[in-house]
Design a protein around this motif. Structure first.
Motif, short mmCIF file in Angstrom:
data_model
loop_
_atom_site.label_atom_id
_atom_site.label_comp_id
_atom_site.label_asym_id
_atom_site.label_seq_id
_atom_site.Cartn_x
_atom_site.Cartn_y
_atom_site.Cartn_z
N ASP A 164 0.71 -1.26 -0.07
CA ASP A 164 0.03 -0.01 0.12
C ASP A 164 0.66 1.20 0.04
O ASP A 164 1.94 1.40 0.61
CB ASP A 164 -0.94 0.06 1.33
N GLN A 165 0.39 2.09 -0.71
CA GLN A 165 1.00 3.49 -0.82
C GLN A 165 1.04 4.10 0.89
O GLN A 165 -0.02 4.02 1.46
CB GLN A 165 0.02 4.58 -1.65
N ARG A 166 2.04 4.73 1.25
CA ARG A 166 2.06 5.18 2.55
C ARG A 166 1.35 6.52 2.46
O ARG A 166 1.67 7.44 1.59
CB ARG A 166 3.69 5.38 2.89
N MET A 167 0.64 6.91 3.53
CA MET A 167 -0.12 8.05 3.87
C MET A 167 0.15 8.82 5.21
O MET A 167 0.55 7.84 6.21
CB MET A 167 -1.73 7.94 3.76
N LEU A 168 0.27 9.90 5.18
CA LEU A 168 0.56 10.71 6.42
C LEU A 168 -0.67 11.11 6.96
O LEU A 168 -1.43 11.84 6.31
CB LEU A 168 1.48 11.73 6.28
N GLY A 222 6.43 12.08 19.36
CA GLY A 222 5.02 12.28 19.81
C GLY A 222 4.86 11.24 20.95
O GLY A 222 5.61 10.56 21.36
N PRO A 223 3.53 11.13 21.48
CA PRO A 223 3.39 10.27 22.56
C PRO A 223 3.29 8.89 21.93
O PRO A 223 3.15 8.48 20.96
CB PRO A 223 1.72 10.65 22.80
N VAL A 224 3.54 7.94 23.13
CA VAL A 224 3.78 6.57 22.71
C VAL A 224 2.20 5.99 22.52
O VAL A 224 1.20 6.46 23.38
CB VAL A 224 4.39 5.72 23.78
N ILE A 225 1.92 5.27 21.59
CA ILE A 225 0.65 4.69 21.47
C ILE A 225 0.72 3.03 20.86
O ILE A 225 1.88 2.66 20.84
CB ILE A 225 0.11 5.29 20.07
N ARG A 226 -0.54 2.47 21.25
CA ARG A 226 -0.47 1.09 21.04
C ARG A 226 -1.32 0.64 19.99
O ARG A 226 -1.15 -0.38 19.26
CB ARG A 226 -1.06 0.27 22.34
N THR A 227 -2.48 1.53 19.80
CA THR A 227 -3.47 1.27 18.72
C THR A 227 -3.54 2.04 17.64
O THR A 227 -3.18 3.36 17.96
CB THR A 227 -4.84 0.87 19.27
N ILE A 228 -4.12 1.92 16.47
CA ILE A 228 -4.36 3.03 15.49
C ILE A 228 -5.25 4.08 16.05
O ILE A 228 -5.13 5.24 15.74
CB ILE A 228 -4.79 2.25 14.20
N ARG A 229 -6.35 3.61 16.85
CA ARG A 229 -7.36 4.63 17.34
C ARG A 229 -6.45 5.71 18.14
O ARG A 229 -6.85 6.88 18.25
CB ARG A 229 -8.60 4.03 18.03
N GLU A 230 -5.65 5.24 19.15
CA GLU A 230 -4.81 5.81 20.13
C GLU A 230 -4.00 6.98 19.10
O GLU A 230 -3.86 7.91 19.26
CB GLU A 230 -3.89 5.24 20.79
N ALA A 231 -3.52 6.48 17.99
CA ALA A 231 -2.82 7.28 17.03
C ALA A 231 -3.61 8.46 16.53
O ALA A 231 -3.11 9.54 16.45
CB ALA A 231 -1.95 6.65 16.10
N ILE A 232 -4.72 7.90 16.04
CA ILE A 232 -5.45 9.07 15.37
C ILE A 232 -5.88 9.92 16.34
O ILE A 232 -6.09 11.22 16.09
CB ILE A 232 -6.79 8.23 14.57
N LEU A 244 0.19 5.74 7.71
CA LEU A 244 -0.75 4.67 7.62
C LEU A 244 -0.99 4.15 6.22
O LEU A 244 -0.40 4.89 5.20
CB LEU A 244 -2.05 4.82 8.29
N ALA A 245 -1.26 2.98 6.10
CA ALA A 245 -1.59 2.48 4.38
C ALA A 245 -2.54 3.34 3.93
O ALA A 245 -3.66 3.77 4.68
CB ALA A 245 -1.64 0.92 4.63
N LYS A 246 -2.87 3.30 2.60
CA LYS A 246 -3.69 4.09 2.03
C LYS A 246 -5.12 3.46 2.20
O LYS A 246 -6.23 4.14 2.20
CB LYS A 246 -3.44 4.28 0.35
N ARG A 247 -5.23 2.17 2.18
CA ARG A 247 -6.29 1.54 2.55
C ARG A 247 -7.15 2.01 3.82
O ARG A 247 -8.32 1.83 3.94
CB ARG A 247 -6.19 0.18 2.52
N ALA A 248 -6.19 2.33 4.70
CA ALA A 248 -6.73 2.80 5.99
C ALA A 248 -7.59 3.86 5.98
O ALA A 248 -8.32 4.33 6.92
CB ALA A 248 -5.61 2.65 6.93
N ALA A 249 -7.24 5.03 5.08
CA ALA A 249 -8.01 5.91 5.14
C ALA A 249 -9.72 5.87 5.04
O ALA A 249 -10.34 6.57 5.63
CB ALA A 249 -7.64 6.68 3.59
N SER A 250 -10.00 4.71 4.31
CA SER A 250 -11.62 4.44 4.29
C SER A 250 -12.05 3.85 5.66
O SER A 250 -13.07 3.99 5.99
CB SER A 250 -11.89 3.66 3.07
#
Length: 301
Positions: A164-168, A222-232, A244-250
């Protein structure tokens, strides 16, 4: 010597801390300590060097962990399979995933695997950045769909299923939104969220959570995270960004954040399992996943 003693030893060997090991086993610390001491008496030597500040494996402990760990995991899996068979239940395979999992491959994979193996029940377990490799290593799951490179020793992966294309991931009002394809050197101007220390190896962290730009400029922490939701959550509150991966955007669309492309290598994903686990069913699972990915035009050529 019994399985409980070996369980206690392996938990301490993973955590290198008697208290944390006891928590993972839902036992008291004194019980775990006594089980390890009993095992040491049986073997005739110390398994851990203990001080008030640290716990470390001795050479004897290393030998026992390397030899007994895979065998115990396999033995437990066999016992559970036999219990299920005796009670008339289906055999069970636990498959870990992070984020969107197999994404669009999930439904056809489950349908076709179940048709080919009606005697096996698939159970999917959501993992985190911190557990996606540890869960495979300790036998919590039989295999997992992970982002590469491999994040721990003693594991292997099948062919890359998707790349997957990488997305910021940035806040909606971030200036990077108007820059088009982001130059990765601009990461020196921001902070990226960080992994739980020690949860994956350095190669994996450097690929997905880099501390320097390609030209060597430091990236803020930045802060330490464990999950994608924590990161968001950290992104939406301006504490740090994540790639994250491009597919994660949706899958993680949120009003406060946006996804912009960054000029870095894509994120590869593959099925991962233990190198000492030679069950044919895992190889069949991997082959099926690859066939479906090719049919959908997802697997890289």
């Amino acid at each position: 010597m019994d399985l409980k003693q070996l369980d206690c030893f392996l938990a301490v060997a993973r955590e290198l801390h008697f208290g944390r090991a006891a928590e993972t086993l839902y036992m008291s610390q004194s019980s775990v300590s006594e089980a390890v001491k009993a095992l040491e008496r049986t073997l005739g030597g110390q398994l851990f060097d203990r001080t008030s500040r640290r716990v470390a494996l001795t050479p004897l402990g290393e030998a026992l962990r390397n030899g007994a760990g895979p065998a115990i995991i396999q033995l437990k899996a066999t016992i559970e399979d036999c219990k299920r068979q005796a009670s008339g239940k289906l055999r069970e395979l636990k498959v870990g995933f992070i984020g969107g999992g197999f994404y669009e491959l999930h439904q056809p994979f489950v349908t076709e695997f179940t048709a080919a193996h009606p005697e096996i029940k698939l159970e999917f377990v959501e993992l985190t950045f911190a557990t996606q490799y540890a869960a495979v290593s300790d036998g919590s799951v039989d295999a997992a769909f992970c982002r590469l490179p491999l994040g721990a020793a003693g594991l292997r992966h099948g062919p890359v299923i998707m790349r997957d294309q990488r997305m910021l991931c940035v806040p909606r009002d971030h200036p990077f939104i108007d820059t088009g394809l982001i130059d990765p050197e601009l990461l020196s101007q921001v902070r990226l969220v960080r992994m739980v220390p020690g949860s994956v190896n350095q190669e994996w962290q450097d690929y997905h959570f880099p501390r320097h730009t390609p030209q060597g400029k430091p990236i803020g922490e930045g802060p330490v995270i464990r999950t994608i939701r924590e990161a968001i959550s950290a992104v939406s509150t301006g504490q740090g960004l994540i790639m994250l991966a491009k597919r994660a955007a949706s899958y993680y669309a949120t009003p406060q954040i946006a996804f912009v492309e960054i000029d870095l290598p894509a994120m590869p994903s593959a099925l991962v399992w233990r190198t000492d686990d030679h069950r044919r069913i895992l190889q069949e699972m991997d082959a099926l996943l690859l066939r479906i990915a090719r049919r959908y035009g997802i697997a890289p050529v």
